[in-house]
Design a protein around this motif. Structure first.
Motif, PDB file in Angstrom:
ATOM      1  N   ARG A  18      45.612  48.025  36.616  1.00 13.00           N
ATOM      2  CA  ARG A  18      45.923  47.168  37.764  1.00 13.00           C
ATOM      3  C   ARG A  18      45.373  45.750  37.620  1.00 13.00           C
ATOM      4  NH1 ARG A  18      42.336  50.799  38.934  1.00 13.00           N
ATOM      5  NH2 ARG A  18      40.307  50.210  39.705  1.00 13.00           N
ATOM      6  N   GLU A  91      32.904  38.398  47.745  1.00 11.44           N
ATOM      7  CA  GLU A  91      34.104  39.229  47.818  1.00 11.44           C
ATOM      8  C   GLU A  91      33.837  40.410  46.889  1.00 11.44           C
ATOM      9  OE1 GLU A  91      36.722  39.277  49.612  1.00 11.44           O
ATOM     10  OE2 GLU A  91      36.696  37.317  50.557  1.00 11.44           O
ATOM     11  N   ARG A  92      33.283  41.442  47.437  1.00 12.74           N
ATOM     12  CA  ARG A  92      32.813  42.573  46.628  1.00 12.74           C
ATOM     13  C   ARG A  92      33.924  43.268  45.855  1.00 12.74           C
ATOM     14  NH1 ARG A  92      27.495  43.016  47.367  1.00 12.74           N
ATOM     15  NH2 ARG A  92      26.635  42.213  49.280  1.00 12.74           N
ATOM     16  N   LYS A  93      35.130  43.248  46.366  1.00 12.24           N
ATOM     17  CA  LYS A  93      36.245  43.901  45.675  1.00 12.24           C
ATOM     18  C   LYS A  93      36.472  43.265  44.295  1.00 12.24           C
ATOM     19  CE  LYS A  93      41.149  44.916  46.068  1.00 12.24           C
ATOM     20  NZ  LYS A  93      42.369  44.681  46.814  1.00 12.24           N
ATOM     21  N   GLN A  94      36.438  41.944  44.230  1.00 12.07           N
ATOM     22  CA  GLN A  94      36.635  41.248  42.954  1.00 12.07           C
ATOM     23  C   GLN A  94      35.486  41.527  41.989  1.00 12.07           C
ATOM     24  OE1 GLN A  94      39.758  40.684  42.752  1.00 12.07           O
ATOM     25  NE2 GLN A  94      39.613  38.584  42.077  1.00 12.07           N
ATOM     26  N   GLU A  96      33.654  44.189  41.948  1.00 15.30           N
ATOM     27  CA  GLU A  96      33.814  45.578  41.516  1.00 15.30           C
ATOM     28  C   GLU A  96      34.893  45.678  40.435  1.00 15.30           C
ATOM     29  OE1 GLU A  96      33.156  49.578  41.193  1.00 15.30           O
ATOM     30  OE2 GLU A  96      31.936  48.097  42.230  1.00 15.30           O
ATOM     31  N   GLU A  97      35.951  44.919  40.566  1.00 12.24           N
ATOM     32  CA  GLU A  97      37.019  44.899  39.558  1.00 12.24           C
ATOM     33  C   GLU A  97      36.480  44.387  38.221  1.00 12.24           C
ATOM     34  OE1 GLU A  97      40.484  46.057  38.253  1.00 12.24           O
ATOM     35  OE2 GLU A  97      40.081  46.125  40.393  1.00 12.24           O
ATOM     36  N   ARG A 100      34.411  47.141  36.695  1.00 15.75           N
ATOM     37  CA  ARG A 100      35.266  48.183  36.107  1.00 15.75           C
ATOM     38  C   ARG A 100      35.831  47.741  34.763  1.00 15.75           C
ATOM     39  NH1 ARG A 100      36.608  49.664  41.503  1.00 15.75           N
ATOM     40  NH2 ARG A 100      38.229  48.110  41.620  1.00 15.75           N
TER      41      ARG A 100
END
Length: 122
Positions: A18, A91-94, A96-97, A100
């Motif tokens: 993704r 922006e924790r989502k970025q 985390e990406e 990963r």
């Protein structure tokens, strides 16, 4: 190494399905600066104003603002207005990406080194 249609087969193998290579490159470029890493570290404690981020850093408000814009452009932080003050948060989502992606790269290197070790020990 290049694959068909001009896409790198290495990036396709390393990055999660993704993740987009351009987006990942932007994130890692933004994180490749010591000052920006310090800002990320400071923001890990919660949202902060530019004044708070500047205090004790030895960096001017203008420089902090510039670095925050780079981080925001990579989607790593976001700024919101609270009256006359801008508050900045991760922006924790970025992040985390990015983690990963690094985990995937690490696993692939471990596998490759394991295969090399077996080959050399033969």
């Amino acid at each position: 190494m290049r694959g068909g249609r001009g896409r790198s087969t290495i990036s396709a193998a390393i990055l999660p399905a993704r993740a987009r290579p351009r987006q990942s490159a932007s994130i890692f470029a933004a994180l490749g600066d010591e000052t920006r890493l310090q800002l990320i570290s400071r923001l890990s404690g919660g949202p902060a104003s530019i004044g708070t981020l500047t205090a004790g850093s030895g960096i001017t408000r203008q420089a902090v603002a510039k670095h925050l814009r780079v981080l925001a452009g990579a989607g790593l932080v976001r700024g919101t207005r609270s009256g006359r003050q801008s508050m900045w948060a991760l922006e924790r989502k970025q992040l985390e990406e990015a983690r990963r992606s690094l985990d995937q790269i690490s696993r692939q290197w471990d596998q490759a080194l394991g295969k090399l070790k077996v080959f050399v020990e033969r």
